[in-house]
Design an enzyme around this catalytic site. Sequence first.
Site, PDB file in Angstrom:
ATOM      1  N   GLU A  81       0.843  -1.192   0.000  1.00 50.26           N
ATOM      2  CA  GLU A  81       0.000   0.000   0.000  1.00 50.26           C
ATOM      3  C   GLU A  81       0.878   1.242   0.000  1.00 50.26           C
ATOM      4  O   GLU A  81       0.392   2.350   0.179  1.00 50.26           O
ATOM      5  CB  GLU A  81      -0.967  -0.005   1.186  1.00 50.26           C
ATOM      6  CG  GLU A  81      -0.355  -0.090   2.556  1.00 50.26           C
ATOM      7  CD  GLU A  81      -1.419  -0.127   3.648  1.00 50.26           C
ATOM      8  OE1 GLU A  81      -1.894   0.950   4.042  1.00 50.26           O
ATOM      9  OE2 GLU A  81      -1.771  -1.228   4.097  1.00 50.26           O
ATOM     10  N   CYS A 113      -3.675  -3.673   3.944  1.00 50.95           N
ATOM     11  CA  CYS A 113      -2.807  -4.745   4.455  1.00 50.95           C
ATOM     12  C   CYS A 113      -3.195  -6.138   3.965  1.00 50.95           C
ATOM     13  O   CYS A 113      -2.562  -7.126   4.352  1.00 50.95           O
ATOM     14  CB  CYS A 113      -2.803  -4.721   5.978  1.00 50.95           C
ATOM     15  SG  CYS A 113      -2.231  -3.146   6.646  1.00 50.95           S
ATOM     16  N   HIS A 242      -3.483 -10.388  11.348  1.00 49.96           N
ATOM     17  CA  HIS A 242      -2.819  -9.150  10.933  1.00 49.96           C
ATOM     18  C   HIS A 242      -2.415  -8.398  12.197  1.00 49.96           C
ATOM     19  O   HIS A 242      -3.207  -8.266  13.132  1.00 49.96           O
ATOM     20  CB  HIS A 242      -3.755  -8.306  10.067  1.00 49.96           C
ATOM     21  CG  HIS A 242      -3.232  -6.931   9.832  1.00 49.96           C
ATOM     22  ND1 HIS A 242      -1.958  -6.691   9.355  1.00 49.96           N
ATOM     23  CD2 HIS A 242      -3.802  -5.707  10.031  1.00 49.96           C
ATOM     24  CE1 HIS A 242      -1.768  -5.392   9.268  1.00 49.96           C
ATOM     25  NE2 HIS A 242      -2.865  -4.771   9.664  1.00 49.96           N
TER      26      HIS A 242
END
Length: 412
Positions: A81, A113, A242
């Site tokens: 990103e 992400c 994550h």
Amino acid sequence: MDVGIDAIAFFGPQRYLDMADLARARGVDPAKYTRGLGQLRMAIATPCEDSVTLAANAAALALKRFDVDPQQIGTLVVGTETGIDHSKPVAVYVHEALKLRRCCRTFETKHACYGAFAGLTAASDWILSGRARGYKALIIASDIARYGVGELGEPTQGAGAVAMVVSENPRLITFDPLVTGDYTRQVMDFWRPLYSKFAFADGHYSIACYLEALAACRADALAKAADAEEYAIAKLSACFYHVPFVKMAKKAHQRHWEAELGAGVSPGDQRAQEVEASHGQRVAPWLSLNAEVGNIYTGSLFLALIDYLRHRNRTGPGLVSLFSYGSGCGAAWGFARTVPGVEGHAAALDPAAQLAARERISIEEYEEIMALVEVADRNDAAALDAGRWHVHESFLYQGTRDHVRRYSEFPG
């Protein structure tokens, strides 16, 4: 056919900021960062390092340490990103640096992400479909998380890349190709407009969106299982999530438990002790690298996976869960199993020596770097001097001239 990760390696900047130093500079108790967020240090990318250099260096490590011939790569995907061009993908620059074969499919995936996980599943499907014809895929998660000096997100910054080779008959882990879950919803929890170097975020809302996506993805995955009990938390050796900051993994694991129980777990509930024990067994042991590096966006999930694999000789059953969340939002859930003999690759996996060799920088140096990176990629900006930042890797960003990004020659 078994498909999974055959090689994996991390590469990060050679300089870091200690979180206690940052806390004192911002007038807060260091425990707010070290215990509240679970972060100890955060990697700082200099103006000479970007998502291209991090990705290429990580990929070179993965190929070298696991003896993978670059000419075996038939697909190259970079999930990021923090891309460097609205048109040209990071993958093209990496392809050139590594001197991969011309008949190679390359592209960049962007979904906050979640981008690298999307590339990973696409590569697995490519191989399972038979279109790979024996070639392997190189998937790289490369990002630099920046929020700006003094901003609320400042202590959740970081930088680094994780490169993974996906193939048939992998040496590390195999994916379950059928029991997978997906989730998408348009939300404004985190975004970075084209005109901004730094991201904008609604922190509390983003956590809520993350946890909602986790429960939905898990439900979607288990709906496809012949026997959902086979994927219960008690059957898992590790649970990967994550990790924008270390303590987020604890919130995620509690939601995982609540989804399995079908009920909430409050602090006074007896089940809270079970959740805490499970977190200590299946999540916390594999977060030390995240605490040392900081938030690396697309690569954060896989940094925890590396931590687990390098310690595989002391873990239990090899079934693990993986949850990827990308703000905005897109998410996915999957399962994988470790391959017998994975413990033999611990030395190739372990980035401990690389992290130990990093240099600690002062707040003044950090703030100077942050000011310079805002202009380092402008056309015809001042020449970049890697020696000024004690950056020793030979593949570096050298500045933009005539609107063309310039990089040093990649070794080898």
